[in-house]
Design a protein around this motif. Sequence first.
Motif, PDB file in Angstrom:
ATOM      1  N   MET A  81      13.074  -0.450  13.256  1.00 16.04           N
ATOM      2  CA  MET A  81      12.293  -0.341  14.489  1.00 16.04           C
ATOM      3  C   MET A  81      10.810  -0.544  14.200  1.00 16.04           C
ATOM      4  SD  MET A  81      14.083   2.978  16.298  1.00 16.04           S
ATOM      5  CE  MET A  81      15.854   3.023  16.617  1.00 16.04           C
ATOM      6  N   THR A  82      10.045  -0.631  15.290  1.00 10.34           N
ATOM      7  CA  THR A  82       8.587  -0.664  15.184  1.00 10.34           C
ATOM      8  C   THR A  82       8.021   0.565  15.870  1.00 10.34           C
ATOM      9  OG1 THR A  82       8.303  -1.919  17.239  1.00 10.34           O
ATOM     10  CG2 THR A  82       8.564  -3.190  15.203  1.00 10.34           C
ATOM     11  N   MET A  83       6.771   0.868  15.541  1.00  7.78           N
ATOM     12  CA  MET A  83       6.147   2.086  16.058  1.00  7.78           C
ATOM     13  C   MET A  83       6.107   2.120  17.580  1.00  7.78           C
ATOM     14  SD  MET A  83       2.202   3.394  15.586  1.00  7.78           S
ATOM     15  CE  MET A  83       2.252   3.536  13.813  1.00  7.78           C
ATOM     16  N   TYR A  84       5.862   0.987  18.206  1.00  7.76           N
ATOM     17  CA  TYR A  84       5.559   0.984  19.633  1.00  7.76           C
ATOM     18  C   TYR A  84       6.759   0.660  20.528  1.00  7.76           C
ATOM     19  CZ  TYR A  84       0.917   0.738  17.565  1.00  7.76           C
ATOM     20  OH  TYR A  84      -0.196   0.995  16.808  1.00  7.76           O
ATOM     21  N   GLU A  85       7.926   0.428  19.957  1.00  8.93           N
ATOM     22  CA  GLU A  85       9.041   0.025  20.804  1.00  8.93           C
ATOM     23  C   GLU A  85       9.694   1.223  21.492  1.00  8.93           C
ATOM     24  OE1 GLU A  85      13.098  -0.762  18.785  1.00  8.93           O
ATOM     25  OE2 GLU A  85      11.614  -1.623  17.414  1.00  8.93           O
ATOM     26  N   MET A  86      10.283   0.941  22.643  1.00 12.35           N
ATOM     27  CA  MET A  86      10.889   1.986  23.446  1.00 12.35           C
ATOM     28  C   MET A  86      12.039   2.671  22.719  1.00 12.35           C
ATOM     29  SD  MET A  86      10.978   3.594  26.354  1.00 12.35           S
ATOM     30  CE  MET A  86       9.994   2.571  27.435  1.00 12.35           C
ATOM     31  N   ASN A  87      12.810   1.914  21.924  1.00 22.10           N
ATOM     32  CA  ASN A  87      13.966   2.492  21.245  1.00 22.10           C
ATOM     33  C   ASN A  87      13.564   3.624  20.302  1.00 22.10           C
ATOM     34  OD1 ASN A  87      15.852   0.894  22.503  1.00 22.10           O
ATOM     35  ND2 ASN A  87      15.844  -0.679  20.918  1.00 22.10           N
TER      36      ASN A  87
ATOM     37  N   SER B  68      10.899   5.652  20.673  1.00 24.28           N
ATOM     38  CA  SER B  68      10.544   6.803  21.522  1.00 24.28           C
ATOM     39  C   SER B  68      11.804   7.512  22.015  1.00 24.28           C
ATOM     40  CB  SER B  68       9.698   6.339  22.708  1.00 24.28           C
ATOM     41  OG  SER B  68       8.519   5.708  22.272  1.00 24.28           O
ATOM     42  N   LEU B  69      12.811   6.732  22.404  1.00 24.37           N
ATOM     43  CA  LEU B  69      14.065   7.319  22.880  1.00 24.37           C
ATOM     44  C   LEU B  69      14.801   8.022  21.745  1.00 24.37           C
ATOM     45  CD1 LEU B  69      15.275   4.424  25.202  1.00 24.37           C
ATOM     46  CD2 LEU B  69      14.391   6.643  25.914  1.00 24.37           C
ATOM     47  N   LEU B  70      14.681   7.480  20.518  1.00 19.98           N
ATOM     48  CA  LEU B  70      15.304   8.122  19.359  1.00 19.98           C
ATOM     49  C   LEU B  70      14.666   9.484  19.086  1.00 19.98           C
ATOM     50  CD1 LEU B  70      17.318   7.906  17.003  1.00 19.98           C
ATOM     51  CD2 LEU B  70      15.509   6.792  15.672  1.00 19.98           C
TER      52      LEU B  70
END
Length: 588
Positions: free
Chosen positions: A467-473, A475-477
């Motif tokens: 993942m990357t820092m800014y992706e929604m996935n 944040s959801l994790l």
Amino acid sequence: LQVFLNTYGIQTQTPQQVEPIQIWPQKELVKAYRFLAFNKKLGLSGRPERPVGCIGTCKIYRILGKTVVCYPIVFDLSDFYLSQDVMLLIDDIKNTLQFIKQCWKMPGRPLFLVLIREDNIKGSRFNPVLDMLASFKKGSIGEVKVHVDRLQTLISGAFVEQLDFLRINEAEIPEFKSFEELELPKHSKVKRQTSTPNVSDLEQQPEINVEEWQNKSTNEIIQKFHDCDCLASQAQLASILLRREGSDFLAKDENMMEELERIYRRAGSRKLWSVVRLAASLLSKLVDSLAPSITSVLVHGKQVTLGLFGHEEEVISNPLSPGVIQGIIYSKCSPYGGEREAVLQQEMVIHIGCIISNNPELFSGMIKIRVGWIVQAMKHELKIVAGDMPPQDIYQLSPSDIKQLLLDVLQPQHTGRSWLNKRQIDGSLNRTPLGFYDRVWQILERTPNGIVVAGNHLPQQPTLSDMTMYEMNFSLLVEDTLKNIVLPEYRQIIVELLMVVSIVLERNPELEFSEKVDLDNLVKEAFSDFQRDRSRFEGMEKQDDMEEFYNTPPVGKRGTSSYLTKAVVIQLLQGDVKPCKDDPCTVS
């Protein structure tokens, strides 16, 4: 904006009019468009829903040989009880007019048809409707200028959509149901309904002990059901019979579903909202526009969870059909005694969809809209408002009061609120500080063995590589990692702790965690240190209850942040310190 008021018992057609104007519900207009699109008469292939919005009802239509005016869907008599709350109806009218004002781009003036039914002006509902009509008469409602007149007068300035050029076989045309006004007997006069007092809380409470009656025989329950006049008691007894005997069970020639439908209608007419909600849930009622409201939340980049607070929730990340949503709500709420919440959560979804469309900033910092937890926040708010008095029962509030309570809870700043209350509200809303998820990412970069909280593990790898820092996935994790936390105020302490960990690591680049970061243990250590200080400085005995810790400000002398910071630094110093070539002693 032109407004045409259509009321029961008031004739709107002149005797000289050769071809009367038909008034259709909006759903009949949708039906007509679908028919025409299906027959490829309009070139509307793929766009049969074109007139669904309220803008489509602002025109005059010449369609299939008829002159048609449509009233918006807000005036549809739904099978759900929201239509019985006149204050909510008035609010919907104002929002719709504001929307039309902003979006109308066609020549001519939009036409807005208002239906006023007899039920809208009964008892205490009369004055709010009268106030709305007075605003119409003055020419302004909210910030929208309006002109009220007879329909025949307003047509000349309206936009007409001509569909009469179509050549369709008469046998193919479906039957459309137009609105019909009530016929008043000759020489009768329309009388104002007498006002009735507001329903007391006692009228919404059953007269029976529900737990006691659950152990009685079916015959005794049936006898009591028919002997008592209390609708709240009847609803509770019906609930027992429904669970025990099933929906087809007959009691004096009527099955329980028919009996519940009668209770539902009577309670609705008397505004017994707690009884209405119980009956509606037992009847598995479904509110209109549930699926579009959830879609409104999803398009704002958020997820929705449905389910009772403290129990398993269902996460919705893609648009679903109304039937699927209905199944989720009833399966997640009703088995745990949350019958009334099964319909309350439907109300909440409708209100949240409306608010997030008009005021998305109220949901800032909330990436996952957990409806059951928001209801819990609203219950906290009622306790705060009540002070030392017993709090109001949320299920007894009208739908319009529920919407206002939701707006009050969503306001980010409140004065006169204790830190315990603030943490309870913010924790229930799943609200996080600005940049929170980015900071969790930065913590993971310095935590080879990951983060643990409430039995959930957030590993460093493969999280950082996938993942990357800014992706929604991501944040959801993070939200998924926090989902097992039971107490809202404890969740908020965990959020504060993660912010503290991030700041400590940011200021001390030579440090990193050698073991898993167990957030629960860090809070436990901070709380123990807090207890020792209270014992030393205030002479307080140690206790397991963390309420005083939750009620302590985060900053200031002996604030929660100081204890959390101390616990974090102690654990960091137990690991290896990586020297920095510029300055090997940079611990601050």
